[in-house]
Write a protein that holds these residues in place. Sequence first.
Motif, PDB file in Angstrom:
ATOM      1  N   ASP A 143     -11.715  13.889  -3.008  1.00 41.57           N
ATOM      2  CA  ASP A 143     -12.472  14.746  -2.940  1.00 41.57           C
ATOM      3  C   ASP A 143     -12.920  16.363  -3.511  1.00 41.57           C
ATOM      4  OD1 ASP A 143     -14.632  15.736  -1.793  1.00 41.57           O
ATOM      5  OD2 ASP A 143     -15.359  14.540  -1.044  1.00 41.57           O
ATOM      6  N   LYS A 144     -12.835  16.178  -4.443  1.00 38.37           N
ATOM      7  CA  LYS A 144     -12.011  17.216  -5.403  1.00 38.37           C
ATOM      8  C   LYS A 144     -13.506  18.762  -5.082  1.00 38.37           C
ATOM      9  CE  LYS A 144      -8.809  16.373  -7.724  1.00 38.37           C
ATOM     10  NZ  LYS A 144      -7.574  16.695  -7.249  1.00 38.37           N
ATOM     11  N   LEU A 145     -14.734  18.340  -4.268  1.00 39.72           N
ATOM     12  CA  LEU A 145     -15.714  19.141  -4.039  1.00 39.72           C
ATOM     13  C   LEU A 145     -15.526  19.676  -2.906  1.00 39.72           C
ATOM     14  CD1 LEU A 145     -19.165  19.022  -5.140  1.00 39.72           C
ATOM     15  CD2 LEU A 145     -19.878  17.706  -3.127  1.00 39.72           C
ATOM     16  N   LEU A 146     -15.246  19.403  -1.643  1.00 35.48           N
ATOM     17  CA  LEU A 146     -14.502  19.390  -0.767  1.00 35.48           C
ATOM     18  C   LEU A 146     -13.122  20.503  -0.728  1.00 35.48           C
ATOM     19  CD1 LEU A 146     -13.897  19.785   2.386  1.00 35.48           C
ATOM     20  CD2 LEU A 146     -12.494  17.466   2.600  1.00 35.48           C
ATOM     21  N   GLN A 147     -12.352  20.001  -1.976  1.00 42.76           N
ATOM     22  CA  GLN A 147     -10.857  21.135  -1.969  1.00 42.76           C
ATOM     23  C   GLN A 147     -12.043  22.502  -1.853  1.00 42.76           C
ATOM     24  OE1 GLN A 147      -7.260  19.762  -4.149  1.00 42.76           O
ATOM     25  NE2 GLN A 147      -8.365  17.802  -3.708  1.00 42.76           N
ATOM     26  N   ASP A 148     -12.566  22.334  -3.743  1.00 42.07           N
ATOM     27  CA  ASP A 148     -13.089  24.149  -3.989  1.00 42.07           C
ATOM     28  C   ASP A 148     -13.768  24.382  -3.537  1.00 42.07           C
ATOM     29  OD1 ASP A 148     -11.493  22.972  -6.310  1.00 42.07           O
ATOM     30  OD2 ASP A 148     -13.276  21.992  -7.482  1.00 42.07           O
ATOM     31  N   TYR A 149     -14.392  23.494  -2.015  1.00 43.47           N
ATOM     32  CA  TYR A 149     -15.119  24.508  -1.100  1.00 43.47           C
ATOM     33  C   TYR A 149     -14.221  25.145  -0.573  1.00 43.47           C
ATOM     34  CZ  TYR A 149     -18.459  26.002   2.220  1.00 43.47           C
ATOM     35  OH  TYR A 149     -19.213  27.025   3.403  1.00 43.47           O
ATOM     36  N   LEU A 150     -13.279  25.089   0.481  1.00 42.79           N
ATOM     37  CA  LEU A 150     -12.689  25.482   0.449  1.00 42.79           C
ATOM     38  C   LEU A 150     -11.616  26.814   0.403  1.00 42.79           C
ATOM     39  CD1 LEU A 150     -10.664  22.419   2.968  1.00 42.79           C
ATOM     40  CD2 LEU A 150     -12.859  23.725   3.521  1.00 42.79           C
ATOM     41  N   HIS A 151     -11.215  26.695  -1.011  1.00 41.77           N
ATOM     42  CA  HIS A 151     -10.838  27.558  -1.750  1.00 41.77           C
ATOM     43  C   HIS A 151     -11.082  28.606  -2.122  1.00 41.77           C
ATOM     44  CE1 HIS A 151      -7.086  25.490  -2.572  1.00 41.77           C
ATOM     45  NE2 HIS A 151      -6.834  24.248  -2.969  1.00 41.77           N
ATOM     46  N   GLN A 202     -12.686  31.483  11.055  1.00 44.20           N
ATOM     47  CA  GLN A 202     -12.112  30.130  10.322  1.00 44.20           C
ATOM     48  C   GLN A 202     -11.916  29.252  10.678  1.00 44.20           C
ATOM     49  OE1 GLN A 202      -9.697  33.058   8.928  1.00 44.20           O
ATOM     50  NE2 GLN A 202     -10.800  34.393   7.985  1.00 44.20           N
ATOM     51  N   ARG A 203     -12.255  29.309  12.028  1.00 48.52           N
ATOM     52  CA  ARG A 203     -11.086  27.865  13.095  1.00 48.52           C
ATOM     53  C   ARG A 203     -12.104  27.123  12.497  1.00 48.52           C
ATOM     54  NH1 ARG A 203     -11.484  28.162  18.697  1.00 48.52           N
ATOM     55  NH2 ARG A 203     -13.775  29.409  19.550  1.00 48.52           N
ATOM     56  N   HIS A 204     -13.639  27.332  12.813  1.00 47.78           N
ATOM     57  CA  HIS A 204     -14.732  26.108  13.087  1.00 47.78           C
ATOM     58  C   HIS A 204     -14.867  25.259  11.604  1.00 47.78           C
ATOM     59  CE1 HIS A 204     -16.594  26.594  16.976  1.00 47.78           C
ATOM     60  NE2 HIS A 204     -16.845  28.292  16.804  1.00 47.78           N
ATOM     61  N   ARG A 205     -14.187  26.235  10.561  1.00 44.60           N
ATOM     62  CA  ARG A 205     -14.517  25.671   8.729  1.00 44.60           C
ATOM     63  C   ARG A 205     -12.734  24.999   8.962  1.00 44.60           C
ATOM     64  NH1 ARG A 205     -16.119  30.573   5.716  1.00 44.60           N
ATOM     65  NH2 ARG A 205     -15.338  32.412   7.700  1.00 44.60           N
ATOM     66  N   LEU A 206     -11.760  25.287   9.177  1.00 49.11           N
ATOM     67  CA  LEU A 206     -10.582  23.934   9.445  1.00 49.11           C
ATOM     68  C   LEU A 206     -10.959  23.183  10.000  1.00 49.11           C
ATOM     69  CD1 LEU A 206      -7.928  27.645   9.892  1.00 49.11           C
ATOM     70  CD2 LEU A 206      -8.354  25.829   7.643  1.00 49.11           C
ATOM     71  N   GLY A 207     -11.176  23.202  11.721  1.00 43.61           N
ATOM     72  CA  GLY A 207     -11.892  21.993  12.143  1.00 43.61           C
ATOM     73  C   GLY A 207     -12.634  20.810  11.863  1.00 43.61           C
ATOM     74  N   PHE A 208     -13.453  21.964  11.206  1.00 41.28           N
ATOM     75  CA  PHE A 208     -14.164  20.851  10.446  1.00 41.28           C
ATOM     76  C   PHE A 208     -14.245  20.280   9.885  1.00 41.28           C
ATOM     77  CE2 PHE A 208     -18.617  22.786  13.388  1.00 41.28           C
ATOM     78  CZ  PHE A 208     -18.845  21.479  14.087  1.00 41.28           C
ATOM     79  N   ALA A 209     -13.149  20.489   8.588  1.00 39.57           N
ATOM     80  CA  ALA A 209     -12.756  20.583   7.583  1.00 39.57           C
ATOM     81  C   ALA A 209     -12.036  19.403   7.702  1.00 39.57           C
ATOM     82  CB  ALA A 209     -11.758  21.556   6.677  1.00 39.57           C
ATOM     83  N   LEU A 210     -10.824  19.215   8.705  1.00 41.51           N
ATOM     84  CA  LEU A 210      -9.860  17.755   9.063  1.00 41.51           C
ATOM     85  C   LEU A 210     -10.800  16.942   9.856  1.00 41.51           C
ATOM     86  CD1 LEU A 210      -7.416  20.022  11.282  1.00 41.51           C
ATOM     87  CD2 LEU A 210      -6.934  18.170   9.168  1.00 41.51           C
ATOM     88  N   GLY A 211     -11.864  16.968  10.693  1.00 42.45           N
ATOM     89  CA  GLY A 211     -13.046  16.286  11.853  1.00 42.45           C
ATOM     90  C   GLY A 211     -13.635  15.464  10.431  1.00 42.45           C
ATOM     91  N   TYR A 212     -14.662  16.329   9.152  1.00 45.31           N
ATOM     92  CA  TYR A 212     -15.331  15.478   8.243  1.00 45.31           C
ATOM     93  C   TYR A 212     -13.822  14.147   7.361  1.00 45.31           C
ATOM     94  CZ  TYR A 212     -17.258  15.393   3.738  1.00 45.31           C
ATOM     95  OH  TYR A 212     -17.623  14.756   2.156  1.00 45.31           O
ATOM     96  N   LEU A 213     -12.954  14.619   7.329  1.00 43.96           N
ATOM     97  CA  LEU A 213     -12.056  13.598   6.729  1.00 43.96           C
ATOM     98  C   LEU A 213     -11.817  12.781   7.946  1.00 43.96           C
ATOM     99  CD1 LEU A 213      -9.004  16.364   5.047  1.00 43.96           C
ATOM    100  CD2 LEU A 213     -10.514  14.548   3.662  1.00 43.96           C
TER     101      LEU A 213
END
Length: 560
Positions: free
Chosen positions: A22-30, A117-128
């Motif tokens: 998922d390049k969209l997710l990776q690039d968004y997080l970066h 950042q903790r909500h973005r980190l938690g939801f990134a794992l939840g998204y996967l």
Amino acid sequence: MQKENRVLPQGHRLSQNYFQSDKLLQDYLHAHLPAKVLSEQSDALTQLGRLAAGVMNDLSLAADKNGPKLRKRNYLGETINQVDFHPAYEELKAIAVHSGMFRLKWAPEFRERYAGQRHRLGFALGYLYAMSESGLYCPLCMTDGVALLIDKYASEEDKARLLPRIYTDEPKDFYTGAMFLTEKAGGSDVGANLVKASPLDNGYWSLEGEKWFCSNASAEIIFALARTGPLEKGTRGLGIFLLEPQRPDGSANNMDLIRLKDKLGTRSMASGEYLLQGSWAKLIGAEDAGFKIMTDMINLSRLYNSVAAISGLRRALIEAYQFAAYRNTFGKELLEHALVRMKFWELGSLHQGQFYSCWKAISLLDQSEAGDATAKEWLRFLTPMIKKATAEQGVYVARESMELMGGLGYIEDGVMPKVIRDIMVLPIWEGAGNIMILDMLRASQKSKGLPLLSAFVEEQLREQAATALSSDFDQLKKRLFALSETTDMDQIQLGAKQLFERLSYYFQWACIAEQTSLMQTDYQALALRYYEEELLLAQAYREQYLPSRAEIAELLAWEF
């Protein structure tokens, strides 16, 4: 559980890691997280991405086909109300615990490190995670919600006792949460609730009455609404209570699980009906502040609902794309057919609109938690908008993706039927679409969210020099702000639905536009074109342009 050896048709490839693909997710997080923070969580994201693309698929299908069972009594005739789960469900729960999605949010050593950042980190794992298992993602949502209420409102003793059970890295010690809100009397109309709370001499309250739809019926930590005084109009007089299956001495807490719901989807997890018969519970906060406190959990749950929607949408879309990448029909590859590419253009654009708008809200949640008052105002209006849009368009994209796969997409051996069943509940959970319209109306009157959102859209219109869109948006904004001048409530509601849905489309466009400069990629170009032509109703023009296969690949940003 061993991974099934799947025999694939010649040329058919599947992703081996949903995070790496998922390049969209990776690039968004970066683009949006500090490099050090993302580096620290890279292994967790990669590991969960691998599991979601592999073993979790088979576990999820097994748990879906072998749902929970209620053991009402033991062999002595004693009522035990025990919910038994398939081993696959327990393995999926262990994967969630080991992913760290709660540990990084609530463990003391990580809360300060990941503040902001903790909500973005938690939801990134939840998204996967939800790309493979969205049934159990509901109990995980409830668990994060009860952690929020415990942290904000519970006694220090209960915080010390319960929070470690949520951020534990040991599955055997893990407690999940639930919200007992809905009753027969009113459904979404919480003001019609009838469950009664009476004070006891020991500091507890006794709850009496029936809760009609209790998701995660086997939860160890429950928050329930109940009336502490006479029946009043609306939500006045509702208190919120911490309810646990056992009393302090270890005895059962007089909570009778009547039955488990036989649901269309999310079959892996248990939803039930509870009769509370003098159940002991602790009052949290003031007696009449129950619904106000519960809204903290509801608003977080609505974002979870949105993440589940964009995750299910993404899974359906990539299943169709991976299928189309090898399939040959009528003498050529499926992706070479004009109508197929046009459909992927539409669905891929809708995915980007929902993806970026949802992550915009999650980012604002991080900012709000860090003390940004403007972000809090934004969220009051934005949360119901995002919840409604992601849920409804998630259902649409999943259905269209199934059609792209033809009869194969309809077969229960694959994942698509489960995705469809699971995603169908999302427009209902946490408030149906009409409830979201009413909530947006209230938010437009009681917060600055609407003008803030309008200003954001106008900023992106200027950045993109979108003259035609700017003119159209000016007219939309005038009509939106004129709603307050109408006195006929029926006309207000009808007007709000039409205008808010169009505003949602503009917001999605603006969120895509914002990323063109932040991410420095070409993923967004085709999506922007789709939204611009859709908003200006330039259907005839769009039909004259046929995206190339390479443009579709760029739009979907998925490598496998």
